[in-house]
Scaffold this motif. Sequence first.
Motif, mmCIF file in Angstrom:
data_model
loop_
_atom_site.group_PDB
_atom_site.id
_atom_site.type_symbol
_atom_site.label_atom_id
_atom_site.label_comp_id
_atom_site.label_asym_id
_atom_site.label_seq_id
_atom_site.Cartn_x
_atom_site.Cartn_y
_atom_site.Cartn_z
ATOM 1 N N VAL A 279 0.888 -1.285 0.234
ATOM 2 C CA VAL A 279 0.190 0.150 -0.018
ATOM 3 C C VAL A 279 1.661 0.498 0.029
ATOM 4 N N ARG A 280 2.444 1.418 0.952
ATOM 5 C CA ARG A 280 2.894 2.659 1.161
ATOM 6 C C ARG A 280 3.637 2.291 -0.244
ATOM 7 N N ALA A 281 3.753 1.724 -1.469
ATOM 8 C CA ALA A 281 4.754 1.646 -2.312
ATOM 9 C C ALA A 281 3.507 2.387 -3.240
ATOM 10 N N ALA A 282 2.061 2.178 -3.541
ATOM 11 C CA ALA A 282 1.354 2.754 -3.843
ATOM 12 C C ALA A 282 1.383 4.913 -3.906
ATOM 13 N N PHE A 283 1.356 5.020 -2.793
ATOM 14 C CA PHE A 283 1.427 5.909 -2.198
ATOM 15 C C PHE A 283 2.221 6.163 -2.373
ATOM 16 N N VAL B 30 20.993 1.404 -3.985
ATOM 17 C CA VAL B 30 19.992 2.113 -4.761
ATOM 18 C C VAL B 30 18.714 2.425 -4.282
ATOM 19 N N GLU B 31 17.766 3.710 -4.707
ATOM 20 C CA GLU B 31 16.697 4.438 -5.018
ATOM 21 C C GLU B 31 15.875 4.334 -5.824
ATOM 22 N N LEU B 32 14.810 3.612 -5.730
ATOM 23 C CA LEU B 32 13.943 4.005 -6.986
ATOM 24 C C LEU B 32 13.131 4.747 -6.868
ATOM 25 N N PRO B 33 12.187 5.445 -7.993
ATOM 26 C CA PRO B 33 11.332 6.071 -7.695
ATOM 27 C C PRO B 33 10.876 6.261 -6.769
ATOM 28 N N ASP B 34 9.763 5.438 -6.265
ATOM 29 C CA ASP B 34 8.937 5.315 -5.404
ATOM 30 C C ASP B 34 9.808 4.977 -4.160
ATOM 31 N N GLY B 35 10.934 5.164 -4.185
ATOM 32 C CA GLY B 35 11.601 5.136 -2.354
ATOM 33 C C GLY B 35 12.228 4.607 -1.801
ATOM 34 N N GLU B 36 11.435 2.799 -2.524
ATOM 35 C CA GLU B 36 12.068 2.041 -2.107
ATOM 36 C C GLU B 36 13.244 1.471 -2.387
ATOM 37 N N ARG B 37 14.076 0.920 -1.442
ATOM 38 C CA ARG B 37 15.955 1.177 -1.264
ATOM 39 C C ARG B 37 15.540 -0.333 -1.719
ATOM 40 N N PHE B 38 17.253 -1.100 -2.012
ATOM 41 C CA PHE B 38 17.669 -2.386 -2.401
ATOM 42 C C PHE B 38 19.717 -1.985 -2.374
ATOM 43 N N THR C 108 22.338 5.871 -4.393
ATOM 44 C CA THR C 108 22.111 6.175 -5.167
ATOM 45 C C THR C 108 20.694 5.955 -6.469
ATOM 46 N N PRO C 109 19.861 7.778 -6.836
ATOM 47 C CA PRO C 109 18.947 7.288 -7.388
ATOM 48 C C PRO C 109 18.906 6.773 -8.871
ATOM 49 N N ILE C 110 18.100 5.745 -8.444
ATOM 50 C CA ILE C 110 17.889 5.169 -9.892
ATOM 51 C C ILE C 110 16.754 5.432 -10.388
ATOM 52 N N GLY C 111 16.657 4.748 -11.955
ATOM 53 C CA GLY C 111 14.467 4.385 -12.323
ATOM 54 C C GLY C 111 14.998 2.991 -12.589
ATOM 55 N N ILE C 112 13.846 3.056 -13.146
ATOM 56 C CA ILE C 112 14.364 1.453 -14.090
ATOM 57 C C ILE C 112 13.917 1.401 -15.236
ATOM 58 N N THR C 113 13.896 2.271 -15.625
ATOM 59 C CA THR C 113 14.484 3.004 -17.358
ATOM 60 C C THR C 113 14.314 3.847 -17.948
ATOM 61 N N CYS C 114 14.902 4.697 -18.482
ATOM 62 C CA CYS C 114 14.219 6.298 -19.093
ATOM 63 C C CYS C 114 12.698 6.638 -18.144
ATOM 64 N N ARG C 115 12.501 5.670 -19.656
ATOM 65 C CA ARG C 115 10.864 6.123 -19.694
ATOM 66 C C ARG C 115 9.834 6.014 -18.708
ATOM 67 N N LEU C 116 9.939 5.308 -17.812
ATOM 68 C CA LEU C 116 9.594 5.256 -16.886
ATOM 69 C C LEU C 116 9.670 6.063 -15.594
ATOM 70 N N CYS C 117 10.882 6.803 -15.769
ATOM 71 C CA CYS C 117 11.449 7.434 -14.631
ATOM 72 C C CYS C 117 10.706 9.060 -14.586
ATOM 73 N N HIS C 118 10.342 9.268 -13.691
ATOM 74 C CA HIS C 118 10.264 11.092 -13.574
ATOM 75 C C HIS C 118 11.206 10.841 -12.331
ATOM 76 N N ARG C 119 12.005 11.450 -12.453
ATOM 77 C CA ARG C 119 13.769 12.231 -11.902
ATOM 78 C C ARG C 119 13.550 13.336 -12.963
ATOM 79 N N SER C 120 12.821 14.543 -12.679
ATOM 80 C CA SER C 120 13.394 15.575 -13.620
ATOM 81 C C SER C 120 14.715 16.037 -13.731
ATOM 82 N N ASP C 121 15.266 15.720 -12.206
ATOM 83 C CA ASP C 121 16.812 16.532 -12.075
ATOM 84 C C ASP C 121 18.068 15.509 -12.919
ATOM 85 N N CYS C 122 18.115 14.522 -13.069
ATOM 86 C CA CYS C 122 18.759 12.929 -14.155
ATOM 87 C C CYS C 122 19.233 13.794 -14.843
#
Length: 464
Positions: free
Chosen positions: A79-83, A363-371, A420-434
């Motif tokens: 649920v947290r991942a969705a929000f 690494v940290e994904l855009p939804d805040g999940e860390r690996f 390190t902030p990363i995305g899944i792939t550029c088309r799905l990553c909304h980090r505007s400052d990358c």
Amino acid sequence: MANDRSIFMGPRIRRLRRELGLTQVIMAEDLDVSPSYIALIETNQRPVTASMLLKLADIYRIDIGSLARGAGDDFNANVRAAFNDPLLADLEVSPIEIDDFASTFPATAEAVIRLYTAYQENQLALADQGNMDSNGPEPVDEARRYLTARKNFFAELDNRAEELQAEIKRAGGFEPYFSFQRIRVRHVPHDIMTGYLRRFEPHRKEILLDETLDNAGANFQLALQVVYMEMSKLISSTLAESSFETEDGEKLTRSALANYAAGAIIMPYNAFARAAEERQYDVEALARQFNTSFEQVAHRLTTLQKPSQEGVPFFFIRIDAAGNVSKRLDGAGFPFARHGGSCPLWVLHKAFSNPRKLMTQWVELPDGERFFSVVRTVTSGGGSFEQPSIERAIALCCSSEHAHKLVYTKGINISKVEPTPIGITCRLCHRSDCVARAEPPIGRALLAEDFRKPSTPFGLTDKQ
């Protein structure tokens, strides 16, 4: 009872019931309660008592610890991942609000999870549109979906492999084991093998192995031959439970299951899971203990999903220098796009500049999940001066909540780590400052550059 402690775990009980294929009426009959009571439990309107937990464990043969431990944690995390998705970032919903919502309205929260999952799948489909094979289903994707849906764990294969490993051990090793069956193992020159690593010739009762194979490679090929001789029917029955759209998809999956079983013979589940925990998932130490390769151990670590004896859930990926994915196994819920390149900020892509050196990264994904990821290159082929070889990079990743169990994080204050902030792939990553972005994200409009040029490759508007 005064000591009959109770906890709310409705979503987990509902998930268990569905996994067992039961209706509320049938579960109620099994537990000798009313169907309405089961419904109240599943909606968190009634707690689960300790006596009820004991009855669940006894009737359905499940581990009470795994059922009760952190009840609802996985559900709340979903649920947290969705929000936490960037799409909803401006709502600033607090973690306390999310947990209260999940526990108070579990059915509604599950609806949110389903909608979010559908949204994610739609996003992936949009990203894949330009890369889909117009000729139909991809066999490789079929095989990957089959393994992912089962968390890359096959209990029956593990059990049979453990029996065969005991037989091989009693015989004194692979070659004595085959010798007992009047089959000879021969290590022959590479040119005689005509492009094969292993060749079984039933009429001559010989197994031929390319002599350029190292010890770990030779043992794996012999284990694979044992699998094809002793476990073919079991693999076929396992595959029969599913339908495949392509013949090649089924063949690739059969090969994957055979490789799984071969690894299980060399690294039997119980012994390997125990050793992995004792050595804190030190891949190189485990490779030496089981006389295997780094990659074989990394592969096996993704399969430790046995109920009541689970290991750290890992995601595994192998790429070549061009970024092509040749193997991917998911036991950790790591989101990875089916098509398109992964994030260039991931250390996986830097491994080729540091061959054979073990590298780690948070690494940290855009939804805040860390690996936490462990990366190293591996070499296949070679074995002699004239034989070609290829260098690949592999990454073994786990969620940050499990990272403290790994030897690689020893002495690190995990709470103070800056990922390190990363995305899944550029088309799905909304980090505007990358600054490493290769493509604009789906659904974001570009800013005009008539009067100013941003420092990033693409200037993005705030509109979704």
